[in-house]
Design an enzyme around this catalytic site. Structure first.
Site, PDB file in Angstrom:
ATOM      1  N   PRO A  56       0.809  -1.225   0.000  1.00  0.00           N
ATOM      2  CA  PRO A  56       0.000   0.000   0.000  1.00  0.00           C
ATOM      3  C   PRO A  56       0.843   1.277   0.000  1.00  0.00           C
ATOM      4  O   PRO A  56       1.656   1.465   0.895  1.00  0.00           O
ATOM      5  CB  PRO A  56      -0.790  -0.118   1.310  1.00  0.00           C
ATOM      6  CG  PRO A  56       0.102  -0.924   2.204  1.00  0.00           C
ATOM      7  CD  PRO A  56       0.827  -1.892   1.309  1.00  0.00           C
ATOM      8  N   ASP A  95      -2.055   2.751   2.457  1.00  0.00           N
ATOM      9  CA  ASP A  95      -1.485   2.891   3.791  1.00  0.00           C
ATOM     10  C   ASP A  95      -1.877   4.272   4.309  1.00  0.00           C
ATOM     11  O   ASP A  95      -1.509   5.284   3.725  1.00  0.00           O
ATOM     12  CB  ASP A  95       0.052   2.768   3.684  1.00  0.00           C
ATOM     13  CG  ASP A  95       0.677   2.360   4.993  1.00  0.00           C
ATOM     14  OD1 ASP A  95      -0.067   2.118   5.963  1.00  0.00           O
ATOM     15  OD2 ASP A  95       1.919   2.280   5.052  1.00  0.00           O
ATOM     16  N   TRP A 542       4.540   0.146  10.152  1.00  0.00           N
ATOM     17  CA  TRP A 542       4.966  -1.025   9.386  1.00  0.00           C
ATOM     18  C   TRP A 542       4.250  -2.281   9.876  1.00  0.00           C
ATOM     19  O   TRP A 542       4.107  -3.248   9.142  1.00  0.00           O
ATOM     20  CB  TRP A 542       6.480  -1.199   9.468  1.00  0.00           C
ATOM     21  CG  TRP A 542       7.176  -0.065   8.799  1.00  0.00           C
ATOM     22  CD1 TRP A 542       7.853   0.950   9.408  1.00  0.00           C
ATOM     23  CD2 TRP A 542       7.221   0.209   7.408  1.00  0.00           C
ATOM     24  NE1 TRP A 542       8.317   1.829   8.472  1.00  0.00           N
ATOM     25  CE2 TRP A 542       7.948   1.398   7.244  1.00  0.00           C
ATOM     26  CE3 TRP A 542       6.723  -0.437   6.282  1.00  0.00           C
ATOM     27  CZ2 TRP A 542       8.192   1.962   5.989  1.00  0.00           C
ATOM     28  CZ3 TRP A 542       6.962   0.121   5.044  1.00  0.00           C
ATOM     29  CH2 TRP A 542       7.680   1.304   4.904  1.00  0.00           C
ATOM     30  N   GLN A 573      12.410  -1.361   0.976  1.00  0.00           N
ATOM     31  CA  GLN A 573      11.463  -2.205   1.701  1.00  0.00           C
ATOM     32  C   GLN A 573      12.096  -3.479   2.265  1.00  0.00           C
ATOM     33  O   GLN A 573      11.417  -4.271   2.909  1.00  0.00           O
ATOM     34  CB  GLN A 573      10.266  -2.563   0.816  1.00  0.00           C
ATOM     35  CG  GLN A 573       9.486  -1.358   0.335  1.00  0.00           C
ATOM     36  CD  GLN A 573       8.882  -0.550   1.460  1.00  0.00           C
ATOM     37  OE1 GLN A 573       8.591  -1.062   2.529  1.00  0.00           O
ATOM     38  NE2 GLN A 573       8.708   0.742   1.241  1.00  0.00           N
ATOM     39  N   TRP A 577       8.435  -3.123   4.406  1.00  0.00           N
ATOM     40  CA  TRP A 577       7.284  -4.009   4.233  1.00  0.00           C
ATOM     41  C   TRP A 577       7.673  -5.467   4.060  1.00  0.00           C
ATOM     42  O   TRP A 577       7.035  -6.368   4.615  1.00  0.00           O
ATOM     43  CB  TRP A 577       6.476  -3.509   3.039  1.00  0.00           C
ATOM     44  CG  TRP A 577       5.090  -4.030   2.973  1.00  0.00           C
ATOM     45  CD1 TRP A 577       4.155  -4.006   3.968  1.00  0.00           C
ATOM     46  CD2 TRP A 577       4.472  -4.660   1.846  1.00  0.00           C
ATOM     47  NE1 TRP A 577       2.989  -4.571   3.523  1.00  0.00           N
ATOM     48  CE2 TRP A 577       3.152  -4.978   2.222  1.00  0.00           C
ATOM     49  CE3 TRP A 577       4.906  -4.966   0.559  1.00  0.00           C
ATOM     50  CZ2 TRP A 577       2.255  -5.599   1.348  1.00  0.00           C
ATOM     51  CZ3 TRP A 577       4.012  -5.575  -0.311  1.00  0.00           C
ATOM     52  CH2 TRP A 577       2.705  -5.888   0.088  1.00  0.00           C
ATOM     53  N   LYS A 612      19.097  12.300  -6.783  1.00  0.00           N
ATOM     54  CA  LYS A 612      17.888  11.853  -6.119  1.00  0.00           C
ATOM     55  C   LYS A 612      16.794  12.899  -6.350  1.00  0.00           C
ATOM     56  O   LYS A 612      17.077  14.092  -6.359  1.00  0.00           O
ATOM     57  CB  LYS A 612      18.190  11.728  -4.617  1.00  0.00           C
ATOM     58  CG  LYS A 612      17.217  10.825  -3.905  1.00  0.00           C
ATOM     59  CD  LYS A 612      17.594  10.643  -2.456  1.00  0.00           C
ATOM     60  CE  LYS A 612      16.422   9.955  -1.781  1.00  0.00           C
ATOM     61  NZ  LYS A 612      16.579   9.775  -0.369  1.00  0.00           N
ATOM     62  N   LYS A 615      12.026  17.412  -3.193  1.00  0.00           N
ATOM     63  CA  LYS A 615      11.299  18.679  -3.277  1.00  0.00           C
ATOM     64  C   LYS A 615      12.272  19.846  -3.290  1.00  0.00           C
ATOM     65  O   LYS A 615      12.064  20.818  -4.005  1.00  0.00           O
ATOM     66  CB  LYS A 615      10.337  18.800  -2.085  1.00  0.00           C
ATOM     67  CG  LYS A 615       9.003  18.134  -2.372  1.00  0.00           C
ATOM     68  CD  LYS A 615       8.032  18.384  -1.232  1.00  0.00           C
ATOM     69  CE  LYS A 615       6.801  17.492  -1.429  1.00  0.00           C
ATOM     70  NZ  LYS A 615       6.045  17.323  -0.186  1.00  0.00           N
TER      71      LYS A 615
END
Ligand SMILES: [Zn+2]
Ligand SMILES: [Zn+2]
Length: 1009
Positions: A56, A95, A542, A573, A577, A612, A615
């Site tokens: 999610p 999520d 998590w 992850q 997850w 990378k 913002k």
């Protein structure tokens, strides 16, 4: 003249490939005809079920291209497996809770920290705001999915914050509680002062969370009690931990030295004396004595800050080991002084050293990591701000040796980037360390596709630390633990029904499984009759998403869909997850089993320059914004083709429109070329497969070659998809479309289609059957990657020719290679043919002879095997090279040494071409030059290939050219599909829309109608 194409028709292909228009039309087609919904019905007669649970996405931001890349991989797998006849519950999931969402909301509300949040906003309104925010981002994600062509079922999405999900997540905790795997206790955790909550050890190791920071480098000394001038020399980068110091540690087996420095004696590891003295700039010293570590154990030292931290004096009365030296194997003798000060309230190893000896834990911190009044004069000071104060206090007390600065890598919060502080806190733990062997056994059975992420994942799992699951936050799954205020009895309640039934006071109607409502439920202690209150924690987010294979399904669905067949998420992850899914499943089942069979970890997506996306750099590519201007198919193809899934990908918008466009556009034009010709000859494709076997005897070598190449393309492409090498899989399709079909096969058969002679109709029909079969197969193979283009071609070409086909390309079966169509002999022969053709091209290039100009002769000097092969396909060889005759020799004849001859060779094969052109060849060359211009003009004016022109006019050629050309007018008319070609001295002779061209540096005019 026949009709020009009708651009308005939904079933027609525009002359050029316009992916944006096409994708909009197909999106509407899918929605109107509920294609996605109909795929869901396939469960009825599927070949098998392949379980899926959505990883999610957190609804705290706008989806960007990195997300898109991962979602495309999921979609590819889904569409591919569905076409293979499997049912996959490709249902969305979101999520919704946890710190990332809370921080987003805090930012929107302009709140700086948790205290301010509680005072100004309050829990109830905060929860409402969190829900608003996730709904806002949910709309963004659904829109991005829609544009990207992700066939995920949004209606069956799970939401991790819903009561029904939370209840099933609680069942996993209940299982842990029953197995004594859920514990409460003090434990040193990484704590973020900004977010005001502890982090799991998995979160501490996140990508990019280690930053270079500057800290004090402090050498200090603690005086040996009752000695005259003996000191332990110690080093730290965190002076504030001296406030919570309770012991010193030495390595019991190491050699320690007593070093005379002036009138003082310093104790440190023998092997560290020289380097430390050098660093301190002390040259005059002598080693008076050495002694093993275990003989120092039990030595008491004067803790220097007792006067300003009265609690420290009190601690000495509580336990005999406080402010004494202990022996510990973890003491590192390769850095610092080999004497370590222990702050059990601020360090994990320190904590366990104290726990084992029953030494009390001194952790005088509040939630903002400010010292409490137990820390004496440091009361109210933020931990890291106490560093300089402590140094000054040491200086006043002759305990400071040297302080300087050091730069080192230090973990920061992955969300707020505050420097983390290690603190002993009361927390709840899943004792996953007790399950470690089962977890590793389960992990060993998983398919990872690539070695590097596998090793990374296994190495992380091997750490096997207990999992701190409690968070001191608000918007999360509440820890369902109630504690009796009188006797301390604990009760875990894992169901809403049970809570409502057992609540001491009636539960209000708007009751939901969140703070603050759930906190208001009190229970009666079954042991002493006292009141039980809920422990004020929510769960690690998590844990929330890691519960999904159990929590998002019903028990019956779990039976069908778990273990999950395939998952793919970002490489980060491994600690997220992928880890929590595995741990929770082992807890739930008690078995060494993973809830998923395969996990593909993806590399990060970066900007074109390899930076990378962030913002602050302003280089984030948002999916929806990108797809307003760029084609989804192109993006999908580009991202999958560019590099392997595990690679870091530099997303470059410029690149996107080059090669990827060429590939998709070529497939589009080939399909359109086929359709126009096939329709002109009234081709009926019904059962083209059986048609193919009927004409099997009449297949020409190029056809056999194409069909054979197609079989290996199907097999290799499918194999590559199976091992998630999407980039090399697509290289196979790209090669087939650009080279095999467009560059090689079509030129071999184009001339045969370029006629409407009834006598050759059968041959044309055979070619249509081959093209139909091949192009349709390729269109199906493309479907997982470019679903819009495949659907468009399926509707506008194949269903147009045969309305009885399935409603959507997605309902078609995945192509299987047909061994009967393989023909290695033909493939070998064609390899030889193409090699020789490209040698002839090379000679033409050397002599500046255009490919359109016919040449009289080519001589091939090559071994017998090559020559024999070439003889078998001589007509093709001559046609492709545009040469009138070929001669084969073993020895190079002498006359080719003449000036008109040019040659090229590769290995044992040599070709020679005569550059001499007589009048006939010049005339034919000129005709072909002009014909090429007429073809271009036809296209420009919107004629389809099957249209026949009434006339072609050519004007103002010089006398010589006119003479050369006259003999070729009939041939030209056939070549450009015109009834007649006329030559004129001047343009004035006929009223027409003239186009000017340069032919051999002379102006010439052409008109068509
Ligand atoms: Zn933080
Ligand atoms: Zn009680």
């Amino acid at each position: 003249m026949t009709a020009k194409p009708n651009a308005d028709s939904n079933l027609s292909l525009t002359p050029d490939y316009r992916p944006l228009e096409l994708e909009k039309e197909i999106r509407e087609f899918w929605e109107k005809n509920q294609i996605r919904e109909k795929l869901e019905l396939k469960i009825e007669n599927c070949k098998g079920i392949l379980g899926y649970v959505e990883g999610p996405p957190t609804l705290n931001g706008i989806p960007h291209i990195g997300h898109a890349r991962g979602r495309v991989m999921k979609d590819i797998r889904y569409r591919w497996k569905t076409m293979q006849g499997y049912y996959v519950p490709f249902w969305a999931g979101w999520d919704c809770q946890g710190l990332p969402v809370e921080l987003e909301v805090e930012k929107l509300l302009g709140v700086k920290n948790k205290r301010e949040l509680m005072e100004r906003v309050g829990e109830e309104r905060f929860i409402e705001e969190c829900k608003k925010v996730i709904l806002k981002y949910h709309r963004e994600w659904v829109e991005a999915d829609k544009r990207l062509g992700i066939a995920i079922n949004q209606n069956k999405a799970y939401w991790t914050y819903r009561d029904e999900y939370i209840e099933r997540e609680w069942q996993i905790l209940e299982r842990a509680w029953e197995q004594n795997l859920l514990e409460e206790g003090y434990y040193v955790v990484a704590y973020c002062p900004g977010c005001q909550t502890s982090l799991s050890s998995a979160e501490v190791g996140y990508e990019g969370s280690y930053k270079e920071v500057e800290d004090p480098s402090l050498y200090f000394k603690f005086k040996v009690a009752n000695s005259h001038n003996e000191f332990f020399l110690v080093w730290t980068t965190m002076p504030f931990t001296i406030i919570t110091d309770t012991m010193l540690a030495v390595h019991p087996e190491a050699e320690y030295a007593k070093v005379k420095v002036g009138d003082e004696t310093w104790i440190m590891a023998r092997q560290r004396v020289e380097p430390v003295m050098q660093e301190l700039g002390i040259t005059k010293y002598t080693i008076a004595e050495t002694i093993t570590g275990n003989r120092i154990e039990g030595t008491k030292y004067d803790y220097p800050l007792k006067d300003i931290i009265p609690k420290q004096a009190e601690l000495e009365t509580k336990h005999a080991l406080v402010h004494k030296v202990i022996g510990e194997d973890f003491v590192d003798l390769n850095t610092a002084t080999g004497v370590v000060h222990l702050s059990p309230g601020n360090g994990e190893e320190d904590f366990w050293a104290a726990q084992r000896r029953g030494v009390p834990i001194f952790a005088p911190f509040d939630d903002e990591v400010k010292f409490t009044k137990d820390a004496g004069v440091f009361n109210g000071v933020f931990a890291r701000d106490a560093d300089t104060l402590v140094v000054e206090e040491l200086r006043c007390r002759n305990a400071l040796v040297k302080v300087s600065k050091t730069k080192h890598e230090y973990p920061t919060c992955w969300r707020s980037h505050h420097k983390l502080v290690w603190l002993a806190r009361k927390e709840y733990f899943l004792r996953t360390d007790k399950l470690n062997s089962k977890v590793l056994e389960a992990a060993d059975k998983i398919t990872y596709y690539f070695d590097e992420p596998k090793n990374r994942f296994i190495a992380f799992l091997k750490e096997g630390k207990p999992w701190c699951i409690s968070r001191e936050r608000i918007w999360g799954t509440p820890l369902p633990m109630w504690t009796c205020e009188k006797c301390g009895e604990k009760r875990l309640v894992a169901s809403k029904k049970e809570l409502i039934a057992d609540a001491l006071e009636k539960v209000p109607a708007n009751f939901e499984l969140h703070k603050p409502w759930v906190d208001r439920v009190t229970l009666k202690c079954q042991k002493c009759g006292g009141t039980m209150h809920r422990e004020d924690y929510v769960l690690d987010t998590w844990h929330n998403s890691g519960a999904s294979p159990h929590a998002r399904f019903s028990d019956e669905e779990v039976e069908k869909f778990v273990p999950i067949d395939f998952l793919t998420e970002g490489i980060d992850q491994t600690r997220g997850w992928a880890n929590s899914l595995l741990l929770e499943h082992v807890i739930l089942t008690g078995k060494p089993e993973s809830p998923y069979r395969a996990f593909l970890f993806q590399g990060l997506t970066q900007d074109a320059k390899g930076r990378k996306m962030s913002k602050s750099l302003g280089n984030v590519v948002e999916t929806t914004k990108l797809l307003e201007k760029s084609s989804a198919d192109l993006c999908r193809f580009y991202m999958m083709r560019k590099c392997a899934p595990i690679d870091f990908m530099n997303f470059d918008l410029q690149e996107l429109n080059r090669r990827s466009y060429q590939v998709l556009s070529t497939l589009y034009h080939l399909s359109r070329f086929f359709l126009q010709n096939a329709e002109f000859d009234g081709f009926k494709p019904a059962a083209s497969q059986s048609k193919l076997s009927k004409i099997a005897g009449t297949l020409q070598p190029p056809d056999q070659w194409l069909l054979s190449k197609l079989q290996s393309a199907i097999k290799e492409y499918t194999d590559k998809l199976g091992v998630c090498q999407f980039n090399s899989a697509l290289a196979i399709l790209e090669d087939f479309v650009i080279d095999t079909l467009s560059r090689l096969y079509v030129p071999m058969i184009r001339k045969e289609l370029w006629t409407d002679d009834p006598e050759t109709l059968q041959r044309r029909q055979a070619i249509y059957a081959i093209l139909h079969f091949t192009l349709k197969t390729i269109t199906l193979l493309f479907n997982p990657v470019t679903p819009y283009l495949s659907e468009a071609l399926y509707q506008k070409v194949y269903r147009k020719l045969d309305p009885k086909l399935s409603e959507s390309v997605n309902f078609e079966s995945w192509p299987e290679p047909n061994e009967k169509m393989r023909n290695e002999t033909v493939e070998d022969a064609f390899d030889t043919l193409f090699k020789c053709v490209s040698l002839v091209y090379a000679t033409r290039q050397q002599a500046k002879l255009k490919r359109r100009w016919p040449l009289s002769k080519v001589i091939v000097a090559a071994p017998e095997k090559v020559v024999n092969t070439l003889r078998n396909v001589e007509a093709l060889f001559l046609e492709l090279t545009n040469v009138k005759a070929a001669e084969y020799v073993q020895q190079v004849p002498e006359y080719v040494a003449g000036e008109n001859w040019v040659s090229a060779s590769e290995g044992e094969v040599n070709v020679f071409v005569s550059g001499h052109r007589d009048e006939k060849l010049l005339g034919e060359g000129l005709m072909r030059d002009l014909a090429r211009r007429v073809q271009a003009l036809r296209k420009e004016r919107g004629y389809v290939p099957t249209d026949i022109l009434d006339a072609v006019h050519i004007a103002e050629l010089d006398d010589e050219s006119t003479g050369l050309l006259e003999a070729y007018l009939q041939e030209m008319a056939e070549l450009v599909r015109a009834k007649k070609v006329y030559l004129h001295r001047s343009r004035g002779e006929v009223e027409a829309e003239w186009c000017e061209y340069q032919v051999d540096d002379k102006k010439t005019y052409v008109a068509i109608h």
